[in-house]
Motif scaffolding. Structure first.
Motif, PDB file in Angstrom:
ATOM      1  N   SER A  95    -118.463  43.324 -33.614  1.00 35.01           N
ATOM      2  CA  SER A  95    -118.257  44.388 -32.629  1.00 35.01           C
ATOM      3  C   SER A  95    -116.873  44.272 -32.006  1.00 35.01           C
ATOM      4  CB  SER A  95    -119.306  44.249 -31.519  1.00 35.01           C
ATOM      5  OG  SER A  95    -119.054  43.052 -30.770  1.00 35.01           O
ATOM      6  N   GLN A  96    -116.521  45.276 -31.222  1.00 33.89           N
ATOM      7  CA  GLN A  96    -115.254  45.234 -30.484  1.00 33.89           C
ATOM      8  C   GLN A  96    -115.226  44.015 -29.571  1.00 33.89           C
ATOM      9  OE1 GLN A  96    -112.542  47.683 -30.671  1.00 33.89           O
ATOM     10  NE2 GLN A  96    -111.547  45.896 -29.769  1.00 33.89           N
ATOM     11  N   ASN A  97    -116.342  43.741 -28.879  1.00 34.37           N
ATOM     12  CA  ASN A  97    -116.377  42.594 -27.966  1.00 34.37           C
ATOM     13  C   ASN A  97    -116.178  41.275 -28.711  1.00 34.37           C
ATOM     14  OD1 ASN A  97    -116.652  43.938 -25.525  1.00 34.37           O
ATOM     15  ND2 ASN A  97    -118.867  44.036 -25.694  1.00 34.37           N
ATOM     16  N   THR A  98    -116.789  41.143 -29.879  1.00 32.64           N
ATOM     17  CA  THR A  98    -116.611  39.919 -30.669  1.00 32.64           C
ATOM     18  C   THR A  98    -115.157  39.797 -31.110  1.00 32.64           C
ATOM     19  OG1 THR A  98    -118.906  39.932 -31.403  1.00 32.64           O
ATOM     20  CG2 THR A  98    -117.353  38.678 -32.745  1.00 32.64           C
ATOM     21  N   PHE A  99    -114.576  40.888 -31.580  1.00 32.00           N
ATOM     22  CA  PHE A  99    -113.173  40.871 -31.998  1.00 32.00           C
ATOM     23  C   PHE A  99    -112.257  40.545 -30.822  1.00 32.00           C
ATOM     24  CE2 PHE A  99    -109.206  43.198 -33.371  1.00 32.00           C
ATOM     25  CZ  PHE A  99    -108.870  42.321 -34.387  1.00 32.00           C
ATOM     26  N   ASP A 100    -112.537  41.123 -29.659  1.00 30.39           N
ATOM     27  CA  ASP A 100    -111.719  40.853 -28.477  1.00 30.39           C
ATOM     28  C   ASP A 100    -111.835  39.394 -28.041  1.00 30.39           C
ATOM     29  OD1 ASP A 100    -110.793  43.458 -28.435  1.00 30.39           O
ATOM     30  OD2 ASP A 100    -111.994  44.076 -26.709  1.00 30.39           O
ATOM     31  N   ALA A 101    -113.042  38.844 -28.090  1.00 27.49           N
ATOM     32  CA  ALA A 101    -113.237  37.438 -27.713  1.00 27.49           C
ATOM     33  C   ALA A 101    -112.474  36.521 -28.664  1.00 27.49           C
ATOM     34  CB  ALA A 101    -114.721  37.086 -27.709  1.00 27.49           C
ATOM     35  N   LEU A 102    -112.571  36.785 -29.955  1.00 28.32           N
ATOM     36  CA  LEU A 102    -111.819  35.994 -30.933  1.00 28.32           C
ATOM     37  C   LEU A 102    -110.318  36.188 -30.756  1.00 28.32           C
ATOM     38  CD1 LEU A 102    -114.054  36.617 -34.070  1.00 28.32           C
ATOM     39  CD2 LEU A 102    -113.795  34.446 -32.836  1.00 28.32           C
ATOM     40  N   SER A 103    -109.912  37.388 -30.391  1.00 26.53           N
ATOM     41  CA  SER A 103    -108.491  37.672 -30.146  1.00 26.53           C
ATOM     42  C   SER A 103    -107.975  36.883 -28.954  1.00 26.53           C
ATOM     43  CB  SER A 103    -108.279  39.169 -29.909  1.00 26.53           C
ATOM     44  OG  SER A 103    -108.635  39.916 -31.048  1.00 26.53           O
ATOM     45  N   SER A 104    -108.767  36.791 -27.887  1.00 24.51           N
ATOM     46  CA  SER A 104    -108.382  35.998 -26.724  1.00 24.51           C
ATOM     47  C   SER A 104    -108.243  34.533 -27.103  1.00 24.51           C
ATOM     48  CB  SER A 104    -109.426  36.144 -25.603  1.00 24.51           C
ATOM     49  OG  SER A 104    -109.191  35.197 -24.579  1.00 24.51           O
ATOM     50  N   HIS A 105    -109.222  34.033 -27.843  1.00 26.06           N
ATOM     51  CA  HIS A 105    -109.195  32.637 -28.295  1.00 26.06           C
ATOM     52  C   HIS A 105    -107.928  32.381 -29.111  1.00 26.06           C
ATOM     53  CE1 HIS A 105    -110.491  29.087 -30.642  1.00 26.06           C
ATOM     54  NE2 HIS A 105    -111.251  28.817 -29.585  1.00 26.06           N
ATOM     55  N   ALA A 106    -107.642  33.276 -30.052  1.00 24.88           N
ATOM     56  CA  ALA A 106    -106.464  33.127 -30.914  1.00 24.88           C
ATOM     57  C   ALA A 106    -105.178  33.220 -30.095  1.00 24.88           C
ATOM     58  CB  ALA A 106    -106.479  34.194 -32.010  1.00 24.88           C
ATOM     59  N   HIS A 107    -105.157  34.082 -29.111  1.00 25.23           N
ATOM     60  CA  HIS A 107    -103.978  34.240 -28.250  1.00 25.23           C
ATOM     61  C   HIS A 107    -103.705  32.942 -27.496  1.00 25.23           C
ATOM     62  CE1 HIS A 107    -101.030  36.615 -26.044  1.00 25.23           C
ATOM     63  NE2 HIS A 107    -101.515  36.163 -24.904  1.00 25.23           N
ATOM     64  N   ASN A 108    -104.758  32.215 -27.156  1.00 23.20           N
ATOM     65  CA  ASN A 108    -104.627  30.991 -26.373  1.00 23.20           C
ATOM     66  C   ASN A 108    -104.378  29.751 -27.226  1.00 23.20           C
ATOM     67  OD1 ASN A 108    -106.674  28.801 -24.542  1.00 23.20           O
ATOM     68  ND2 ASN A 108    -104.758  29.581 -23.740  1.00 23.20           N
TER      69      ASN A 108
END
Length: 174
Positions: A95-108
């Motif tokens: 989902s968008q939320n899963t992608f966003d959560a993984l994106s935040s993790h990757a950004h960090n």
């Protein structure tokens, strides 16, 4: 339909408003002066976590970035990271939320680290809920991705990083 196709058709958004709000919570809003991030051994950082490793322009401690420059560079940095992340995600049911959560993790922690993580492995194997929980916890329930190495080479638990990991796991599960 692969994840890149879902992005192209708008089924999954890059640089979503939800992600940028989330990053502002953890990376800061209005962080316009480049600072030496103590948790990252003095890495020059500005805006919502833009560093010399991710920015297409130099990031120099003490330099001031306007809100417009922050917004422009943040968008470029986050979008580039998300496109790289999309290439390592083979489960098209996220989902968008899963992608966003993984994106935040990757950004960090870096996109390569996120792509190589147990969380992404589980999500790609169809175990999305388990993968989401793996953003914050090891199989034995201990925190993960919540440690930094200090100047003496010791692993130090950082409660703020753990709180971020828990928030990413929660977002991922929505």
């Amino acid at each position: 339909m692969n994840l890149r196709m879902k992005i192209a058709t708008g089924a999954i958004a890059l640089v979503s408003a939800g992600l940028m709000t989330f990053l502002g919570t953890w990376e800061g809003n209005g962080q316009n002066v480049v600072y030496a991030d103590n948790l990252a051994r003095g890495l020059p950082t500005v805006c919502k976590g833009v560093t010399k490793h991710t920015s297409p322009v130099p990031v120099v401690v003490g330099e001031y970035w306007s809100d417009a420059r922050c917004a422009e560079v943040e968008k470029l940095v986050v979008q580039k990271g998300q496109l790289t992340l999309a290439d390592c995600l083979t489960n098209q049911q996220i989902s968008q939320n899963t992608f966003d959560a993984l994106s935040s993790h990757a950004h960090n922690v870096g996109t390569a680290n996120t792509c190589a993580s147990r969380a992404v492995g589980l999500i790609n194997a169809g175990r999305i809920a388990d993968g989401c929980r793996a953003l914050a916890w090891a199989p034995d329930g201990k925190p993960v991705w919540a440690y930094v190495t200090d100047a003496q080479g010791r692993k130090v638990f950082v409660p703020g990083l753990y709180n971020r990991r828990r928030a990413e796991a929660e977002m991922c599960l929505k």
